[in-house]
Design a protein around this motif. Sequence first.
Motif, PDB file in Angstrom:
ATOM      1  N   MET A   1       9.353  -8.341  -1.457  1.00 30.43           N
ATOM      2  CA  MET A   1       9.699  -8.790  -2.793  1.00 30.43           C
ATOM      3  C   MET A   1      10.301 -10.196  -2.718  1.00 30.43           C
ATOM      4  SD  MET A   1       8.810  -6.347  -4.813  1.00 30.43           S
ATOM      5  CE  MET A   1       9.698  -6.626  -6.342  1.00 30.43           C
ATOM      6  N   HIS A   2      10.208 -10.912  -3.835  1.00 35.72           N
ATOM      7  CA  HIS A   2      10.719 -12.271  -3.888  1.00 35.72           C
ATOM      8  C   HIS A   2      12.083 -12.297  -4.570  1.00 35.72           C
ATOM      9  CE1 HIS A   2       6.907 -14.350  -2.728  1.00 35.72           C
ATOM     10  NE2 HIS A   2       6.405 -13.211  -3.161  1.00 35.72           N
ATOM     11  N   ALA A   3      12.931 -13.207  -4.133  1.00 36.48           N
ATOM     12  CA  ALA A   3      14.253 -13.337  -4.712  1.00 36.48           C
ATOM     13  C   ALA A   3      14.172 -13.957  -6.104  1.00 36.48           C
ATOM     14  CB  ALA A   3      15.137 -14.190  -3.809  1.00 36.48           C
ATOM     15  N   ILE A   4      15.124 -13.610  -6.940  1.00 34.47           N
ATOM     16  CA  ILE A   4      15.230 -14.208  -8.265  1.00 34.47           C
ATOM     17  C   ILE A   4      15.871 -15.586  -8.116  1.00 34.47           C
ATOM     18  CG2 ILE A   4      16.299 -14.022 -10.527  1.00 34.47           C
ATOM     19  CD1 ILE A   4      14.104 -11.995 -10.073  1.00 34.47           C
ATOM     20  N   SER A   5      15.323 -16.581  -8.784  1.00 36.76           N
ATOM     21  CA  SER A   5      15.886 -17.931  -8.720  1.00 36.76           C
ATOM     22  C   SER A   5      16.380 -18.352 -10.104  1.00 36.76           C
ATOM     23  CB  SER A   5      14.836 -18.927  -8.211  1.00 36.76           C
ATOM     24  OG  SER A   5      13.757 -19.027  -9.121  1.00 36.76           O
ATOM     25  N   ARG A   6      17.332 -19.254 -10.117  1.00 36.61           N
ATOM     26  CA  ARG A   6      17.869 -19.812 -11.353  1.00 36.61           C
ATOM     27  C   ARG A   6      17.919 -21.320 -11.221  1.00 36.61           C
ATOM     28  NH1 ARG A   6      20.271 -15.141 -10.078  1.00 36.61           N
ATOM     29  NH2 ARG A   6      20.618 -13.569 -11.707  1.00 36.61           N
ATOM     30  N   ALA A  58       1.241  -7.708  -9.013  1.00 36.95           N
ATOM     31  CA  ALA A  58       0.144  -7.581  -8.051  1.00 36.95           C
ATOM     32  C   ALA A  58       0.447  -8.315  -6.752  1.00 36.95           C
ATOM     33  CB  ALA A  58      -1.152  -8.106  -8.666  1.00 36.95           C
ATOM     34  N   SER A  59       1.012  -9.535  -6.866  1.00 37.15           N
ATOM     35  CA  SER A  59       1.274 -10.308  -5.647  1.00 37.15           C
ATOM     36  C   SER A  59       2.377  -9.669  -4.799  1.00 37.15           C
ATOM     37  CB  SER A  59       1.653 -11.751  -6.009  1.00 37.15           C
ATOM     38  OG  SER A  59       2.874 -11.797  -6.722  1.00 37.15           O
ATOM     39  N   CYS A  60       3.313  -8.958  -5.442  1.00 37.15           N
ATOM     40  CA  CYS A  60       4.411  -8.337  -4.697  1.00 37.15           C
ATOM     41  C   CYS A  60       4.035  -6.983  -4.096  1.00 37.15           C
ATOM     42  CB  CYS A  60       5.613  -8.155  -5.618  1.00 37.15           C
ATOM     43  SG  CYS A  60       6.506  -9.669  -5.974  1.00 37.15           S
ATOM     44  N   TYR A  61       3.299  -6.184  -4.859  1.00 41.59           N
ATOM     45  CA  TYR A  61       3.016  -4.818  -4.425  1.00 41.59           C
ATOM     46  C   TYR A  61       1.643  -4.671  -3.768  1.00 41.59           C
ATOM     47  CZ  TYR A  61       7.140  -3.156  -6.928  1.00 41.59           C
ATOM     48  OH  TYR A  61       8.429  -2.936  -7.349  1.00 41.59           O
ATOM     49  N   LEU A  62       0.657  -5.399  -4.254  1.00 45.77           N
ATOM     50  CA  LEU A  62      -0.690  -5.290  -3.672  1.00 45.77           C
ATOM     51  C   LEU A  62      -0.870  -6.389  -2.629  1.00 45.77           C
ATOM     52  CD1 LEU A  62      -2.832  -4.481  -6.839  1.00 45.77           C
ATOM     53  CD2 LEU A  62      -1.963  -2.906  -5.097  1.00 45.77           C
ATOM     54  N   THR A  63      -0.109  -6.295  -1.569  1.00 39.39           N
ATOM     55  CA  THR A  63      -0.185  -7.260  -0.490  1.00 39.39           C
ATOM     56  C   THR A  63      -1.490  -7.074   0.285  1.00 39.39           C
ATOM     57  OG1 THR A  63       0.938  -5.756   1.023  1.00 39.39           O
ATOM     58  CG2 THR A  63       2.320  -7.237  -0.279  1.00 39.39           C
ATOM     59  N   THR A  64      -1.751  -7.994   1.212  1.00 40.31           N
ATOM     60  CA  THR A  64      -2.954  -7.884   2.032  1.00 40.31           C
ATOM     61  C   THR A  64      -2.979  -6.568   2.794  1.00 40.31           C
ATOM     62  OG1 THR A  64      -3.029 -10.293   2.282  1.00 40.31           O
ATOM     63  CG2 THR A  64      -4.281  -8.987   3.862  1.00 40.31           C
ATOM     64  N   GLU A  65      -1.817  -6.167   3.294  1.00 40.90           N
ATOM     65  CA  GLU A  65      -1.735  -4.898   4.033  1.00 40.90           C
ATOM     66  C   GLU A  65      -2.064  -3.711   3.123  1.00 40.90           C
ATOM     67  OE1 GLU A  65       1.534  -2.265   6.583  1.00 40.90           O
ATOM     68  OE2 GLU A  65       2.134  -4.123   5.584  1.00 40.90           O
ATOM     69  N   VAL A  66      -1.507  -3.710   1.926  1.00 42.30           N
ATOM     70  CA  VAL A  66      -1.750  -2.604   0.997  1.00 42.30           C
ATOM     71  C   VAL A  66      -3.214  -2.573   0.574  1.00 42.30           C
ATOM     72  CG1 VAL A  66      -1.218  -1.713  -1.307  1.00 42.30           C
ATOM     73  CG2 VAL A  66       0.631  -2.510   0.187  1.00 42.30           C
ATOM     74  N   ILE A  74      -9.803  -0.873  -5.352  1.00 39.72           N
ATOM     75  CA  ILE A  74      -9.528  -1.597  -6.591  1.00 39.72           C
ATOM     76  C   ILE A  74     -10.865  -1.892  -7.264  1.00 39.72           C
ATOM     77  CG2 ILE A  74      -8.544  -3.690  -7.588  1.00 39.72           C
ATOM     78  CD1 ILE A  74      -6.625  -3.768  -5.195  1.00 39.72           C
ATOM     79  N   MET A  75     -11.002  -1.486  -8.509  1.00 38.94           N
ATOM     80  CA  MET A  75     -12.261  -1.628  -9.232  1.00 38.94           C
ATOM     81  C   MET A  75     -12.093  -2.616 -10.383  1.00 38.94           C
ATOM     82  SD  MET A  75     -13.529   2.320  -9.460  1.00 38.94           S
ATOM     83  CE  MET A  75     -13.716   3.330  -7.986  1.00 38.94           C
TER      84      MET A  75
END
Length: 435
Positions: A1-6, A58-66, A74-75
Amino acid sequence: MHAISRTPKEQWPPFVRAMEQAAQHVGLPFVSDINEQPGDGFFSMPNAIDREERVTTASCYLTTEVRGRANLEIMPNTHVIRLRMSGGAVSGVDATRGGAAVHLLARNVIVSAGGIYSPTLLLRSGIGPAGELASLGIESVLDLPGVGRNLQNHPYMFFALTLPRAKRVSADLRRFALAGLRSSSGMPGSPSGDLFSFVIGRVSGKSYGPDFALMGSALYAPQSRGSVKLKSADPLKDPEVNFRFLSDSADPPRMVLAARLAERLLRDPRVAAHYHEAFLLPGALAVKQFNRPGLTGKVLAMAAEAAANSPGFIRRAIFGRAFRSGAPAAYRGGGCEISDDRILSSISPMGHPVGTCAMGKAGDPMAVVDEGFRLHGSQNLFVVDASVMPAIPSANTNLPTLMLAELAAERIEAQARDRVHTGTRQPVDRAGQFA
């Protein structure tokens, strides 16, 4: 997961720094982390950004590994028409893929199409108010009156600011929103933090984007409830969506309060010194009319940029007509009075629809799913998205929806383990278990 930025305060453009000062003047202090500190205040907006792009689910959970898992397919370009139901059990879905009909079988089905299209899919499949479905010629499979009801969203409105060249956001700052303001109406029966305002430093990625800024105001604890209904049994027809904004008497005065707070900040001399004009936008966000693709979009973008940098009387005339607002609500030379009715007619829905497949106990006639996200009356059909929220959170719905999804994954998996342990179902490989 990516950190929240401000965005650090020192990187704010001048008009945002001035808004913070104006907010403090009316008793709303700066808050370093609005997610951790209770109470009202002005804050730097939390953003999930990787480099210059918003981080997606999608970018956080559907990584290349997943994506490489053997039990995941994925359809894309697949349109689910309806669920295959028999009594309380679902056996799969009917869909079209590349124009061809396909039938996908599954032991369990998780519907995750959002606050609008999850109830739409259920209704098309005969799950919902039986009488309403019968009037459309749809056979009732599960009579659940709550499907499509209890629709909630955050209504909001905008002031568009034209900015002098020296006051615009820097080219490397591409945040959607730079700062926010949480406040409370103080009206009887209303929770704290029921009003929300936010500042957007650029309105487009096109060349004219930094020439404008937006000051938005929203009602973050609405009492009004709407509905999602089918117009016909045709699966290609969009549903009828009626938010019924402001239908509850508690909502209009609070929406006006939110807008008046934004107006008050914009009229503060410290803020007014950093923009040319502030226009009240109509309900359909007028700035978007310039974000069109192709040659037409390029021409409109060039025209918008030229108009934004024109002499004041020309700029006011052009945008007063383009935004259908006439004279500016505020500018250095004055501004026009804005009626409450005009404010209320300028609201639009945020992209935060929830509640149409609400979670609740089996005895609640409006409940659609139980605490395990399983559809009431079903053995193996689940709904997992913002539609299961019984009440809308006083926040952006993105993170709450992700939290729900992670909780749902745990609970659905636990139910599957329990069924195996009690012998009600034989253990199977995960492949093909869910659709």
